[in-house]
Design an enzyme around this catalytic site. Structure first.
Site, PDB file in Angstrom:
ATOM      1  N   GLY B  44      18.083 -14.116 -61.754  1.00  0.00           N
ATOM      2  CA  GLY B  44      17.053 -13.180 -62.181  1.00  0.00           C
ATOM      3  C   GLY B  44      15.815 -13.837 -62.779  1.00  0.00           C
ATOM      4  N   CYS B 253      20.326  12.849 -41.125  1.00  0.00           N
ATOM      5  CA  CYS B 253      19.424  12.226 -40.154  1.00  0.00           C
ATOM      6  C   CYS B 253      19.351  13.091 -38.892  1.00  0.00           C
ATOM      7  CB  CYS B 253      19.903  10.822 -39.808  1.00  0.00           C
ATOM      8  SG  CYS B 253      19.006  10.065 -38.436  1.00  0.00           S
ATOM      9  N   CYS B 256      21.033  10.803 -35.919  1.00  0.00           N
ATOM     10  CA  CYS B 256      22.430  10.342 -35.912  1.00  0.00           C
ATOM     11  C   CYS B 256      23.298  11.129 -36.890  1.00  0.00           C
ATOM     12  CB  CYS B 256      22.510   8.848 -36.225  1.00  0.00           C
ATOM     13  SG  CYS B 256      22.300   8.455 -37.976  1.00  0.00           S
ATOM     14  N   CYS B 278      16.876   8.150 -40.243  1.00  0.00           N
ATOM     15  CA  CYS B 278      17.278   6.945 -40.969  1.00  0.00           C
ATOM     16  C   CYS B 278      16.116   5.959 -41.006  1.00  0.00           C
ATOM     17  CB  CYS B 278      18.432   6.242 -40.251  1.00  0.00           C
ATOM     18  SG  CYS B 278      19.982   7.113 -40.267  1.00  0.00           S
ATOM     19  N   CYS B 284      20.996   3.482 -37.502  1.00  0.00           N
ATOM     20  CA  CYS B 284      20.859   4.728 -36.739  1.00  0.00           C
ATOM     21  C   CYS B 284      21.270   4.507 -35.276  1.00  0.00           C
ATOM     22  CB  CYS B 284      19.422   5.212 -36.832  1.00  0.00           C
ATOM     23  SG  CYS B 284      19.185   6.944 -36.408  1.00  0.00           S
TER      24      CYS B 284
END
Lengths: 205, 314
Positions: B44, B253, B256, B278, B284
């Site tokens: 980090g 979606c 899909c 998506c 997808c």
């Protein structure tokens, strides 16, 4: 480290193809540092100079250059190893351990003092030294249990010649995180890494 | 030997021969590699590095490209996405760049890739051990919006002085009734360093927590590299009474029928018709290949245009 002229007549080769070989080794070092305690084989690295393991030489060849100074164990100074690193890495060799980006310790590990190296700055902890610890073997010593970032649950390693005093000293140093030193523990062709975030359970030592 | 094949091969190799492998010179790669290892050792924390000028402008992924260039080798399979999509200009051109300068195999499949470079998304398919996610970062400093001086933000990180960030989140709640940030939502890495996850939607934040894959972040203009090692705790900041939550959709979606993925809203015409699909195109496409059908999976923009204009071209 005072001789001005390198004896090239006895200089042994390093990387035959620096680009692809150093990329290959870097990815091993990346895996090692991101998964502390896992053993990595560097037998593809060049034959090292006497007194240095293939794994330790590979780390220095891959990472050290004129911008990343190198501190060598007094036992390695003035010999073929020093000449080899000077020629192949162009690294500036330093005698002040606190000025080193990379360091190799290989003798008297029981009394090795990690506090002499750069522990990093509060605002720039990345300045800390990466210390390569040359051991006789990565197995057969007292088993220690590792945990922390990069380790899913725990990992166990048992490097030879590193005793409880060594681990206690390291634990004290890294307890002051973000200060600390990052270690590559090497023996022969293999190594594992211990960044300063790795916690060591000393049970069994 | 076939003469045609021979010529094609020599053309390809002569083109590659114009470049150093992976574009950067060896000393630059070593410098970036050292920065990456320190970034992993201090999860980090933003490691400064000597960012080079790249053949794309800042903002087009120069940080991510340099990180990838320092990693990539002949054993890699490279995927590059932009907002989840493999087929947008930025993704296609960066993928072609590495196919040319690193002679590397490329893919659109998340499962097949060893290195996934991304702008603004983490793929839906859970990443696995051994994969490396490279995220392009415009502004690596999560505190920059609150404190403009680098000397100050560096001290705030050094002394773990993150009160200002919490005040900012609190002000957000008092103004909007919730923590309103949608992307680049700040996280605490291994309970120590405050980190910007790059402008990924906060929907993707939980994917970083204990991820089996290594996450690397590169900011070219700001000259910073940072990392989240595998299996590292990543906590999105929140309050006990205002816990962190991700975006949700009432729709599935339209292509899909996925209820789990991050959805993009697509405006279809100027009379208010729209669809949600998506954002992750590989996810997808894989689902559709597996036989999933959404409410508009037969939709064709050309047909819709034709019926609207009565077949006349505008």
């Amino acid at each position: 480290m005072t001789s001005a002229i390198l004896d090239l007549s006895r200089m042994k080769p390093a990387f035959a193809d620096p680009t692809s070989e150093s990329q290959f080794i870097f990815r091993k070092l990346l895996d090692a540092m991101s998964q502390p305690g896992t053993l990595h084989d560097l037998s593809a690295a060049p034959t090292p100079p006497p007194g240095v393991s293939r794994a330790a030489a590979a780390v220095i060849l891959t990472l050290s250059d004129q911008d990343a100074s190198l501190w060598l164990d007094p036992a390695l100074r003035g010999g073929e190893a020093e000449t080899w690193f000077r020629f192949h890495c162009g690294a500036s060799l330093v005698t002040d351990p606190a000025a080193a980006a990379f360091a190799v310790i290989c003798h008297d590990l029981a009394s090795a003092d990690l506090r002499i190296f750069n522990q990093g700055d509060a605002k720039y902890p990345d300045c800390a030294t990466t210390v390569i610890v040359e051991t006789p073997a990565l197995e057969g010593g007292a088993a220690i249990t590792l945990s922390g970032p990069g380790i899913q649950s725990t990992a166990t390693v048992a490097p030879a010649a590193l005793d409880a005093a060594f681990w206690r000293q390291r634990a004290e140093i890294v307890s002051k995180f973000q200060f600390g030193v990052d270690l590559f523990i090497t023996a022969g062709d293999r190594l594992f890494a211990m960044p300063r975030t790795t916690r060591v359970n000393l049970q069994g030592v | 030997m076939n003469a045609a094949t021979n010529t094609a091969a020599s053309n390809a190799s002569s083109e590659a021969a114009y470049y150093t492998h992976a574009y950067l010179d060896e000393q630059t790669k070593r410098m970036i590699r050292r920065a990456i290892l320190k970034a992993i050792a201090i999860p980090g924390y933003q490691v400064p590095f000597g960012s080079r000028e790249m053949p794309v402008p800042y903002g087009w992924g120069t940080g991510g490209i340099q990180v990838t260039a320092a990693l990539i080798g002949p054993r890699d399979v490279y995927k590059c996405i932009d907002q989840g999509a493999d087929d947008t200009t930025n993704a296609v051109s960066i993928r072609k760049f590495f196919a040319t300068v690193a002679d590397v195999e490329t893919t659109e499949s998340t499962a097949d890739a060893t290195i996934i470079q991304s702008r603004h998304r983490i793929p839906e398919l859970p990443l696995r051990e051994g994969q490396i996610m490279v995220l392009q970062v415009p502004q690596p400093e999560p505190l920059r919006g609150l404190e403009s001086r680098e000397t100050e933000t560096r001290a705030m990180h050094a002394y773990e002085e993150y009160g200002l960030q919490y005040v900012s989140l609190y002000e957000n709640i008092s103004a909007f009734g919730r923590i309103a940030g949608g992307a680049g939502y700040p996280v605490l890495v291994d309970e120590r360093y405050l980190m910007s996850p790059s402008p990924i939607p906060k929907f993707d934040n939980p994917k970083m927590h204990l991820s089996p894959a290594l996450l690397l972040f590169g900011a070219g203009r700001e000259k910073r590299i940072y990392a989240v090692p595998p299996y590292t705790r990543v906590r999105s900041l929140d309050f006990e009474d205002y816990p962190f939550e991700v975006q949700k959709w009432t729709q599935a979606c339209a292509l899909c029928a996925s209820h789990e993925s991050y959805l993009d809203e697509v405006i279809l015409d100027d009379s208010g018709n729209r669809m949600f699909i998506c954002s992750d195109t590989d996810h997808c496409a894989t689902r559709r290949a597996d036989g999933h059908h959404g409410s508009m999976s037969d939709f064709s923009l050309e047909d819709a245009e034709q019926s609207r204009t009565g077949g006349e071209r505008p």
